[in-house]
Design a protein around this motif. Structure first.
Motif, PDB file in Angstrom:
ATOM      1  N   SER A   1       0.831  -1.213   0.000  1.00 19.85           N
ATOM      2  CA  SER A   1       0.000   0.000   0.000  1.00 19.85           C
ATOM      3  C   SER A   1       0.865   1.262   0.000  1.00 19.85           C
ATOM      4  N   ALA A   2       1.960   1.260   0.749  1.00 15.35           N
ATOM      5  CA  ALA A   2       2.862   2.410   0.746  1.00 15.35           C
ATOM      6  C   ALA A   2       3.505   2.577  -0.633  1.00 15.35           C
ATOM      7  N   SER A   3       3.785   1.485  -1.306  1.00 13.52           N
ATOM      8  CA  SER A   3       4.338   1.539  -2.657  1.00 13.52           C
ATOM      9  C   SER A   3       3.353   2.165  -3.628  1.00 13.52           C
ATOM     10  N   MET A   4       2.078   1.897  -3.443  1.00 16.37           N
ATOM     11  CA  MET A   4       1.050   2.528  -4.290  1.00 16.37           C
ATOM     12  C   MET A   4       1.079   4.048  -4.112  1.00 16.37           C
ATOM     13  N   ILE A   5       1.233   4.485  -2.885  1.00 18.26           N
ATOM     14  CA  ILE A   5       1.277   5.922  -2.600  1.00 18.26           C
ATOM     15  C   ILE A   5       2.554   6.529  -3.179  1.00 18.26           C
ATOM     16  N   TRP A   6       3.688   5.860  -3.007  1.00 14.35           N
ATOM     17  CA  TRP A   6       4.949   6.348  -3.565  1.00 14.35           C
ATOM     18  C   TRP A   6       4.844   6.476  -5.083  1.00 14.35           C
ATOM     19  N   LYS A   7       4.224   5.498  -5.720  1.00 10.10           N
ATOM     20  CA  LYS A   7       4.046   5.534  -7.175  1.00 10.10           C
ATOM     21  C   LYS A   7       3.221   6.755  -7.579  1.00 10.10           C
ATOM     22  N   GLU A   8       2.207   7.053  -6.809  1.00  5.68           N
ATOM     23  CA  GLU A   8       1.381   8.243  -7.060  1.00  5.68           C
ATOM     24  C   GLU A   8       2.230   9.515  -6.912  1.00  5.68           C
ATOM     25  N   VAL A   9       3.059   9.572  -5.898  1.00  2.81           N
ATOM     26  CA  VAL A   9       3.945  10.715  -5.682  1.00  2.81           C
ATOM     27  C   VAL A   9       4.864  10.902  -6.894  1.00  2.81           C
ATOM     28  N   LEU A  10       5.409   9.820  -7.404  1.00  2.00           N
ATOM     29  CA  LEU A  10       6.337   9.892  -8.533  1.00  2.00           C
ATOM     30  C   LEU A  10       5.693  10.469  -9.790  1.00  2.00           C
ATOM     31  N   GLN A  11       4.393  10.379  -9.891  1.00  2.00           N
ATOM     32  CA  GLN A  11       3.688  10.895 -11.067  1.00  2.00           C
ATOM     33  C   GLN A  11       3.556  12.419 -11.039  1.00  2.00           C
ATOM     34  N   HIS A  12       3.937  13.047  -9.938  1.00  2.00           N
ATOM     35  CA  HIS A  12       3.824  14.493  -9.781  1.00  2.00           C
ATOM     36  C   HIS A  12       5.218  15.119  -9.756  1.00  2.00           C
ATOM     37  N   ASN A  13       5.874  15.150 -10.912  1.00  2.00           N
ATOM     38  CA  ASN A  13       7.258  15.631 -11.021  1.00  2.00           C
ATOM     39  C   ASN A  13       7.431  17.071 -10.547  1.00  2.00           C
ATOM     40  N   SER A  14       6.428  17.892 -10.762  1.00  2.00           N
ATOM     41  CA  SER A  14       6.568  19.305 -10.409  1.00  2.00           C
ATOM     42  C   SER A  14       6.208  19.570  -8.949  1.00  2.00           C
ATOM     43  N   GLY A  15       5.858  18.544  -8.224  1.00  2.00           N
ATOM     44  CA  GLY A  15       5.486  18.685  -6.820  1.00  2.00           C
ATOM     45  C   GLY A  15       4.095  18.128  -6.574  1.00  2.00           C
ATOM     46  N   PHE A  16       3.795  17.901  -5.315  1.00  2.00           N
ATOM     47  CA  PHE A  16       2.509  17.328  -4.951  1.00  2.00           C
ATOM     48  C   PHE A  16       2.105  17.861  -3.584  1.00  2.00           C
ATOM     49  N   THR A  17       0.830  17.780  -3.310  1.00  2.27           N
ATOM     50  CA  THR A  17       0.357  18.081  -1.964  1.00  2.27           C
ATOM     51  C   THR A  17      -0.162  16.789  -1.348  1.00  2.27           C
ATOM     52  N   ILE A  18      -0.063  16.704  -0.056  1.00  2.54           N
ATOM     53  CA  ILE A  18      -0.600  15.535   0.647  1.00  2.54           C
ATOM     54  C   ILE A  18      -2.107  15.480   0.462  1.00  2.54           C
TER      55      ILE A  18
END
Length: 92
Positions: A44-61
Motif C-alpha cells: 500500500s505504501a508503494s502505491m502511494i509512492w508511485k502516485e507521488v512519482l507521477q507528480h514531477n513538479s510537486g505534490f500536496t498531501i
C-alpha cells in the motif's frame, strides 16, 4: 521543523535529489544516499509512492489523499497517508 508542520496537507512537496528508489517484486525500496538509510515499502505504501512519482513538479498531501480516498472509500485513508508522509519526511 517538526513532523506535524512538515506534513501540512496543502503544502507542495518534491522528492529530494538525495533520494533514490527501485522497484523489487512490486514494492519500492527507497534509499537516502546521504544518510545511507533505506526503507522497504509495503504494497500500500508503494502505491502511494508511485502516485507521488507521477507528480514531477510537486505534490500536496491533500491531492494524494483525495485520490486514494476516491479509490478506496475507507475512513482511515487520510490518517494512514498522514503517517506515511511523516515517515517520508524523515528522508529529507
Amino acid at each position: 521543523m517538526d513532523h506535524q508542520e512538515a506534513t501540512k496537507p496543502k503544502t507542495t512537496y518534491k522528492i529530494n535529489k538525495n533520494i533514490f528508489y527501485e522497484v523489487i517484486d512490486n514494492n519500492y525500496i527507497i534509499l537516502d544516499i546521504f544518510s545511507g538509510e533505506y526503507y522497504e515499502l509495503s504494497e500500500s505504501a508503494s502505491m502511494i509512492w508511485k502516485e507521488v512519482l507521477q507528480h514531477n513538479s510537486g505534490f500536496t498531501i491533500e491531492d494524494i489523499t483525495n485520490n486514494f480516498q476516491a479509490m478506496f472509500k475507507e475512513p482511515s485513508v487520510k490518517e494512514d497517508i498522514q503517517e506515511l508522509f511523516k515517515e517520508f519526511y524523515k528522508l529529507k
